[in-house]
Design an enzyme around this catalytic site. Sequence first.
Site, PDB file in Angstrom:
ATOM      1  N   LYS A  53     -42.389  25.971 -32.603  1.00 32.42           N
ATOM      2  CA  LYS A  53     -43.299  26.074 -33.750  1.00 32.42           C
ATOM      3  C   LYS A  53     -43.801  27.510 -33.914  1.00 32.42           C
ATOM      4  O   LYS A  53     -43.799  28.061 -35.019  1.00 32.42           O
ATOM      5  CB  LYS A  53     -44.474  25.097 -33.575  1.00 32.42           C
ATOM      6  CG  LYS A  53     -44.047  23.647 -33.775  1.00 32.42           C
ATOM      7  CD  LYS A  53     -45.100  22.641 -33.325  1.00 32.42           C
ATOM      8  CE  LYS A  53     -44.540  21.223 -33.446  1.00 32.42           C
ATOM      9  NZ  LYS A  53     -45.411  20.188 -32.903  1.00 32.42           N
ATOM     10  N   GLN A  97     -51.135  19.887 -29.865  1.00 34.67           N
ATOM     11  CA  GLN A  97     -49.919  19.160 -29.515  1.00 34.67           C
ATOM     12  C   GLN A  97     -50.264  17.858 -28.790  1.00 34.67           C
ATOM     13  O   GLN A  97     -51.028  17.859 -27.830  1.00 34.67           O
ATOM     14  CB  GLN A  97     -49.026  20.052 -28.631  1.00 34.67           C
ATOM     15  CG  GLN A  97     -47.683  19.443 -28.311  1.00 34.67           C
ATOM     16  CD  GLN A  97     -46.785  19.292 -29.540  1.00 34.67           C
ATOM     17  OE1 GLN A  97     -46.724  20.177 -30.400  1.00 34.67           O
ATOM     18  NE2 GLN A  97     -46.094  18.177 -29.635  1.00 34.67           N
ATOM     19  N   ASP A 120     -51.196  19.363 -39.531  1.00 32.15           N
ATOM     20  CA  ASP A 120     -50.362  18.266 -39.021  1.00 32.15           C
ATOM     21  C   ASP A 120     -50.554  17.007 -39.878  1.00 32.15           C
ATOM     22  O   ASP A 120     -49.749  16.082 -39.828  1.00 32.15           O
ATOM     23  CB  ASP A 120     -50.766  17.947 -37.573  1.00 32.15           C
ATOM     24  CG  ASP A 120     -49.625  18.169 -36.593  1.00 32.15           C
ATOM     25  OD1 ASP A 120     -48.486  18.376 -37.052  1.00 32.15           O
ATOM     26  OD2 ASP A 120     -49.882  18.118 -35.374  1.00 32.15           O
TER      27      ASP A 120
END
Length: 283
Positions: A53, A97, A120
């Site tokens: 990412k 995460q 997200d």
Amino acid sequence: MTAQLIDGTALSQQLRAEVAQRTLALKARGITPGLAVVLVGDDPASQVYVRNKVKACHEAGLHSVLEKYDANMSEAALLARVEALNKDPAIHGILVQLPLPAQIDAHKVIEAIAPAKDVDGFHVASAGALVTGLPGFWPCTPYGCMKMLASIGYELKGKHAVVIGRSNTVGKPMALMLLQKNATVTICHSGTANLKAMTLQADVVVAAVGKRNVLTADMVKPGAVVIDVGMNRDDHGKLCGDADFAGVREVAGWITPVPGGVGPMTITMLLVNTLEAAERIAN
Ligand code: NAP
């Protein structure tokens, strides 16, 4: 019939080039889109994901920081970090995460992220925006699937879409996005009595289960579009999806491969969301 491939790698390259262009335009106005990626613990898969990412951000010209913390980090300490990132003007998107270590309540942490930086798309405010059709951030994986359908010019209005899987991060938002584009949507899960009877009616099947061969050729209507979100390993340890690719591609009209399908699109949509978070501030 042999299905045409929807190439997620090629589409990603095209979308990332657009992100790089828009990032340059924003930089010319003095704003560099910034993503903070927070990793707690040393889960090997998560380490690969976060590295990819951050790397993708840098390649597209975005600013990105990776914050790594010990697996024994307290929930309070992580919440304090999120709060600091919420206030940091150089950061437009925050990604924590998952999974998090057991001592940390993941829901609490996600809800602590400012909705304006929830790239997200996991915050309840983002989920609510998706349900109501208001502007918000769409979760990256199903958002990427929608881009793949758009890339083949697929008209969802009047079509029957069957989503297999109902997770908060993939299946449910996927169904809502398809509904928003006027598909008639069926959601299947582990309690569905006759999965094959459902998928055989589908013009579009999205498989988001995490089990090999959940979707086989005899379950697919000829010409249907198959979007395979699953990530599994075959007997040789090779990455594969939920669909029996070799069989299904002989029946379907379009299919996404694994690897090279939905996977690259997920990171691409994270870049898109981060850029859009910065553009919203700029405008
Ligand atoms: P998840 O939270 O485990 O959800 C799986 C869903 O599949 C659940 O809703 C479950 O039903 C359903 N299910 C399980 N067995 C089934 C069966 N035999 N028939 C029908 N439905 C069944 O997984 P997820 O996070 O949504 O991820 C799904 C897959 O996508 C995984 O392989 C994951 O690795 C992959 N993934 C890929 C990407 C990418 O970027 N390519 C991103 C995210 C996820 P219940 O709700 O009834 O338990």
